[in-house]
Design a protein around this motif. Structure first.
Motif, PDB file in Angstrom:
ATOM      1  N   ARG A 115       2.025   9.265  -6.332  1.00 55.32           N
ATOM      2  CA  ARG A 115       2.520  10.630  -6.053  1.00 55.32           C
ATOM      3  C   ARG A 115       3.574  11.071  -7.054  1.00 55.32           C
ATOM      4  N   GLU A 165       0.965   4.224  -2.884  1.00 51.64           N
ATOM      5  CA  GLU A 165       0.898   5.663  -2.607  1.00 51.64           C
ATOM      6  C   GLU A 165       2.078   6.378  -3.234  1.00 51.64           C
ATOM      7  N   SER A 168       0.830  -1.207   0.000  1.00 46.33           N
ATOM      8  CA  SER A 168       0.000   0.000   0.000  1.00 46.33           C
ATOM      9  C   SER A 168       0.864   1.258   0.000  1.00 46.33           C
ATOM     10  N   ARG A 169       1.965   1.228   0.749  1.00 46.64           N
ATOM     11  CA  ARG A 169       2.903   2.361   0.726  1.00 46.64           C
ATOM     12  C   ARG A 169       3.496   2.529  -0.670  1.00 46.64           C
TER      13      ARG A 169
END
Length: 185
Positions: A184, A180, A176-177
């Protein structure tokens, strides 16, 4: 930004178990693609679910540019399909079990994050012994020869020293990191 998450770790770390649980829990989440490798091993040989290819077919596909990455290990050829690049262009995180030997090439071609799944040495030894495929001496030798990762890679380590569910939760958090970060950039 393209992101490839390369899953690596020593034998007995539980990579396949954790990745299977993570894949099942993330099914339908379009942020991720879990890649099935092509391997020159029969489908019925056991182990991970893979796309079984004979040597001639694998080499023809490789020579035609069908693999984003490929390597030789344990007397077999392994490949990751070229179509992962479309997923990465769409900002999906592509998750693939890779060999440590191909990590430097992967890092040179793609934004790479290495997901290293590991466990304490005693636990690795116990898991390998439970498989019943190797002697204690063979297991000790296998654990001693674990290769180091190439320098300067973006590495996230998941310690798989609890239940499979806890380990899978750690993997999902790490993925999940990565999702993200991919969105970005």
């Amino acid at each position: 930004m393209r992101m490839l998450v390369a899953v690596v770790g020593p034998s007995g770390a539980g990579k396949d178990t954790l990745m299977g649980l993570a894949r099942a829990r993330l099914e339908g989440d379009d942020r991720f693609r879990f890649v099935q490798r092509a391997i020159t091993r029969p489908a019925e040989a056991g182990g991970e679910a893979h796309r079984a290819l004979d040597l001639t077919t694998f080499e023809a596909e490789r020579d035609a540019g069908g693999f984003a990455l490929w390597w030789r290990a344990h007397g077999l050829l392994y490949g990751i399909p070229r179509d992962i690049e479309a997923d990465m262009a769409a900002r999906r995180v592509v998750v693939a079990n890779l060999s440590r030997g191909v990590l430097a090439e992967a890092a040179a071609r793609y934004r790479l994050r290495v997901l290293q799944v590991t466990a304490p040495t005693e636990l690795l030894a116990a898991r390998l012994a439970a498989r019943g495929r190797e002697s204690a001496q063979d297991i000790a030798a296998r654990l001693r020869r674990e290769a180091a990762l190439p320098p300067r890679l973006d590495v996230a380590t998941v310690m798989n020293d609890a239940t499979p569910e806890e380990g899978a939760a750690r993997v999902i958090e790490t993925l999940s990191r990565a999702a993200e970060d991919a969105r970005r950039s």
